[in-house]
Write a protein that holds these residues in place. Structure first.
Motif, PDB file in Angstrom:
ATOM      1  N   ASP A 119       0.845  -1.200   0.000  1.00 24.27           N
ATOM      2  CA  ASP A 119       0.000   0.000   0.000  1.00 24.27           C
ATOM      3  C   ASP A 119       0.879   1.249   0.000  1.00 24.27           C
ATOM      4  OD1 ASP A 119      -2.388  -1.331   0.002  1.00 24.27           O
ATOM      5  OD2 ASP A 119      -2.782  -1.083   2.147  1.00 24.27           O
ATOM      6  N   THR A 120       0.360   2.313  -0.607  1.00 23.15           N
ATOM      7  CA  THR A 120       1.108   3.568  -0.696  1.00 23.15           C
ATOM      8  C   THR A 120       0.375   4.673   0.042  1.00 23.15           C
ATOM      9  OG1 THR A 120       1.943   2.932  -2.876  1.00 23.15           O
ATOM     10  CG2 THR A 120       2.123   5.252  -2.300  1.00 23.15           C
ATOM     11  N   ILE A 121       1.143   5.536   0.681  1.00 30.06           N
ATOM     12  CA  ILE A 121       0.587   6.718   1.345  1.00 30.06           C
ATOM     13  C   ILE A 121       1.311   7.949   0.811  1.00 30.06           C
ATOM     14  CG2 ILE A 121       2.170   6.508   3.326  1.00 30.06           C
ATOM     15  CD1 ILE A 121      -0.134   7.651   5.055  1.00 30.06           C
ATOM     16  N   LEU A 122       0.591   9.059   0.733  1.00 30.66           N
ATOM     17  CA  LEU A 122       1.193  10.335   0.362  1.00 30.66           C
ATOM     18  C   LEU A 122       1.529  11.097   1.639  1.00 30.66           C
ATOM     19  CD1 LEU A 122      -1.242  11.454  -2.491  1.00 30.66           C
ATOM     20  CD2 LEU A 122       0.967  10.321  -2.739  1.00 30.66           C
ATOM     21  N   ALA A 123       2.738  11.653   1.708  1.00 31.19           N
ATOM     22  CA  ALA A 123       3.174  12.412   2.886  1.00 31.19           C
ATOM     23  C   ALA A 123       3.982  13.620   2.432  1.00 31.19           C
ATOM     24  CB  ALA A 123       4.021  11.530   3.801  1.00 31.19           C
ATOM     25  N   PRO A 124       3.908  14.720   3.187  1.00 36.13           N
ATOM     26  CA  PRO A 124       4.708  15.898   2.825  1.00 36.13           C
ATOM     27  C   PRO A 124       6.193  15.600   2.986  1.00 36.13           C
ATOM     28  CG  PRO A 124       3.177  16.381   4.634  1.00 36.13           C
ATOM     29  CD  PRO A 124       3.176  14.914   4.439  1.00 36.13           C
ATOM     30  N   THR A 125       7.003  16.399   2.292  1.00 36.54           N
ATOM     31  CA  THR A 125       8.446  16.379   2.536  1.00 36.54           C
ATOM     32  C   THR A 125       8.976  17.797   2.412  1.00 36.54           C
ATOM     33  OG1 THR A 125      10.541  15.308   2.027  1.00 36.54           O
ATOM     34  CG2 THR A 125       9.171  15.902   0.139  1.00 36.54           C
ATOM     35  N   PRO A 126       9.833  18.264   3.327  1.00 30.90           N
ATOM     36  CA  PRO A 126      10.258  17.563   4.543  1.00 30.90           C
ATOM     37  C   PRO A 126       9.101  17.459   5.536  1.00 30.90           C
ATOM     38  CG  PRO A 126      11.047  19.833   4.537  1.00 30.90           C
ATOM     39  CD  PRO A 126      10.424  19.616   3.195  1.00 30.90           C
ATOM     40  N   THR A 127       9.220  16.526   6.464  1.00 31.95           N
ATOM     41  CA  THR A 127       8.196  16.405   7.501  1.00 31.95           C
ATOM     42  C   THR A 127       8.755  15.688   8.721  1.00 31.95           C
ATOM     43  OG1 THR A 127       5.828  15.994   7.779  1.00 31.95           O
ATOM     44  CG2 THR A 127       7.122  14.181   6.884  1.00 31.95           C
ATOM     45  N   TYR A 128       7.972  15.699   9.793  1.00 34.01           N
ATOM     46  CA  TYR A 128       8.333  15.013  11.033  1.00 34.01           C
ATOM     47  C   TYR A 128       8.490  13.521  10.720  1.00 34.01           C
ATOM     48  CZ  TYR A 128       7.878  13.920  16.052  1.00 34.01           C
ATOM     49  OH  TYR A 128       8.085  13.489  17.341  1.00 34.01           O
ATOM     50  N   PRO A 129       9.596  12.885  11.108  1.00 37.90           N
ATOM     51  CA  PRO A 129       9.893  11.522  10.646  1.00 37.90           C
ATOM     52  C   PRO A 129       8.781  10.493  10.823  1.00 37.90           C
ATOM     53  CG  PRO A 129      11.827  12.465  11.689  1.00 37.90           C
ATOM     54  CD  PRO A 129      10.717  13.465  11.884  1.00 37.90           C
ATOM     55  N   ILE A 130       7.995  10.567  11.912  1.00 37.71           N
ATOM     56  CA  ILE A 130       6.975   9.535  12.132  1.00 37.71           C
ATOM     57  C   ILE A 130       5.911   9.560  11.049  1.00 37.71           C
ATOM     58  CG2 ILE A 130       5.311  10.778  13.583  1.00 37.71           C
ATOM     59  CD1 ILE A 130       6.654   7.216  14.217  1.00 37.71           C
ATOM     60  N   HIS A 131       5.703  10.725  10.405  1.00 38.40           N
ATOM     61  CA  HIS A 131       4.706  10.815   9.336  1.00 38.40           C
ATOM     62  C   HIS A 131       5.078   9.917   8.155  1.00 38.40           C
ATOM     63  CE1 HIS A 131       3.740  15.140  10.884  1.00 38.40           C
ATOM     64  NE2 HIS A 131       3.159  14.209  11.615  1.00 38.40           N
ATOM     65  N   THR A 132       6.348   9.673   7.999  1.00 34.66           N
ATOM     66  CA  THR A 132       6.817   8.783   6.937  1.00 34.66           C
ATOM     67  C   THR A 132       7.053   7.372   7.453  1.00 34.66           C
ATOM     68  OG1 THR A 132       7.886  10.603   5.739  1.00 34.66           O
ATOM     69  CG2 THR A 132       8.685   8.380   5.290  1.00 34.66           C
ATOM     70  N   TYR A 133       7.819   7.267   8.538  1.00 28.85           N
ATOM     71  CA  TYR A 133       8.334   5.950   8.925  1.00 28.85           C
ATOM     72  C   TYR A 133       7.333   5.085   9.672  1.00 28.85           C
ATOM     73  CZ  TYR A 133      12.560   7.432   6.813  1.00 28.85           C
ATOM     74  OH  TYR A 133      13.451   7.852   5.864  1.00 28.85           O
ATOM     75  N   ALA A 134       6.263   5.656  10.204  1.00 30.00           N
ATOM     76  CA  ALA A 134       5.202   4.808  10.758  1.00 30.00           C
ATOM     77  C   ALA A 134       4.656   3.889   9.678  1.00 30.00           C
ATOM     78  CB  ALA A 134       4.072   5.680  11.319  1.00 30.00           C
ATOM     79  N   PHE A 135       4.525   4.416   8.465  1.00 31.40           N
ATOM     80  CA  PHE A 135       3.922   3.656   7.373  1.00 31.40           C
ATOM     81  C   PHE A 135       4.938   2.729   6.705  1.00 31.40           C
ATOM     82  CE2 PHE A 135       1.501   7.401   8.264  1.00 31.40           C
ATOM     83  CZ  PHE A 135       0.220   6.880   8.368  1.00 31.40           C
TER      84      PHE A 135
END
Length: 390
Positions: A119-135
């Protein structure tokens, strides 16, 4: 056995912010006076009435047992009442609210609840690491959307969505934004809801800095947008507004199916917070807003001293409208160094610790994040130290 046998760990990059933190600790061991703007760790105490309630509740033996993983009813009711008072949003405390052990735990467990491998999620960059690495840790993939102001971000979101196949399952957003301090208005959330409905997307909004606003700006809640509860949820934490970072208490609200999924995962993974913390959090949310206003006033004053000082020494910065941080572009003279090496230089020459922008992902390496967790006297001392570099 080697780390190569741990595929989830292999997907995590080196923790860039941790490198500066280690250097700061070493410098302090040598007796150097380091002014620390690195971690967003509030330096002000938790308001006394909240601490008093914790102490009172901790003495009751019945509060020493396992609690409910989704949070005690009075806390969930307080969350619903808080949203009604502050944002005119109606929530059912039973099905549309859940307490979390801070927002990081909630986002991480939600990622496990909704993501399947691939599955894919869209996330801002740069951003707080958990917004990316949780997924990523949940087995998903992340497509990054460059962060700008609301309009720029939305256009980038459309472009990234169109070029992503298979189609993304969810979007995670965070306004006021960490680390860039970007803010949006309610129109932005209305467009996000419309977009999510059109493409069957889940929306996750991290609202951690919703109370820390300045200059007549009021941060809207995602749930104020019409139809928001049909497509998504919002996380909030008491860490910043009430100086309760170490207490680890937050919550998630919104779509009942998503809340139910998070509750199911949490029922297997944890027993919830220590009950006295939940009782004290209930008092915080139900209590007067004076303490939150004082927190906001302190951060505004620090922001003004910091930004005025930087501009005075020739390091141009626009004062942010929200959050407890300032996102600063590296001066042209040092741009080629990148954020990590320039952070090391600041630590060595100016005795100032910061978070390198590279630690927040693609697009961050030309910036530094300063968290305003030092008092005004120390901020002025830091400006004097940095002036030498100019």
């Amino acid at each position: 056995m080697s780390f190569k046998e741990f595929p989830r760990i292999q997907r995590l990059p080196p923790y860039v912010i941790g490198i500066v933190n280690e250097l700061k600790i070493e410098a302090r061991r040598r007796g150097e006076d380091i002014i620390d703007f690195g971690m967003g760790n509030p330096d002000m105490p938790t308001p006394p009435h909240i601490v008093d309630k914790l102490c009172e509740a901790a003495r009751k033996e019945t509060n020493h047992r396992y609690s409910q993983s989704k949070g005690i009813y009075k806390l969930r009711l307080a969350i619903a009442d808080w949203y009604k008072r502050n944002f005119q949003v109606e929530l059912d405390p039973d099905s549309e609210t859940i307490a979390t052990i801070g927002s990081k735990e909630g986002i991480s467990h939600l990622a496990l609840a909704i993501m399947s491998p691939g599955d894919t999620i869209l996330a801002p960059t740069p951003t707080y690491p958990i917004h990316t690495y949780a997924f990523i840790l949940a087995g998903g993939d992340v497509r990054h959307v460059p962060i700008g102001d609301g309009e720029e971000f939305f256009e980038s979101l459309l472009s990234t969505f169109k070029s992503t196949w298979p189609r993304p399952k969810a979007i995670i957003i965070n306004f006021p934004h960490n680390p860039t301090t970007a803010v949006v208005d309610l129109d932005f959330f209305e467009k996000i809801v419309e977009f999510a409905k059109e493409h069957d997307l889940i929306v996750i909004h991290d609202f951690a800095y919703g109370d820390i606003v300045f200059d007549d700006y009021k941060a809207p809640s995602f749930l104020q947008a019409k139809g928001a509860k049909d497509v998504g949820v919002e996380f909030f934490t008491l860490s910043k507004s009430y100086n309760m970072a170490g207490w680890r208490v937050g919550f998630c609200v919104g779509n009942r199916e998503i809340i139910h999924a998070l509750a199911r995962i949490k029922s297997y993974q944890d027993y919830g917070m220590f009950q006295p913390i939940q009782i004290a959090a209930t008092v915080a949310l139900n209590g007067p807003r004076d303490c939150v206003e004082e927190v906001r006033r302190v951060y505004k004053s620090r922001r003004d001293v910091f930004c005025d000082g930087l501009n005075r020494i020739g390091w141009k910065v626009e004062p942010p409208k929200a959050s407890m941080m300032v996102w600063v572009k590296i001066p042209d003279k040092y741009k080629s160094m990148g954020s990590l090496e320039f952070s090391k230089l600041l630590l060595k020459k100016a005795k100032v610790a910061v978070a390198p922008g590279a630690g927040f992902g693609e697009g961050g390496d030309q910036h530094l994040r300063f968290s305003l967790v030092e008092n005004e006297q120390r901020i002025r001392q830091a400006i004097r130290g940095m002036r030498e570099l100019f």
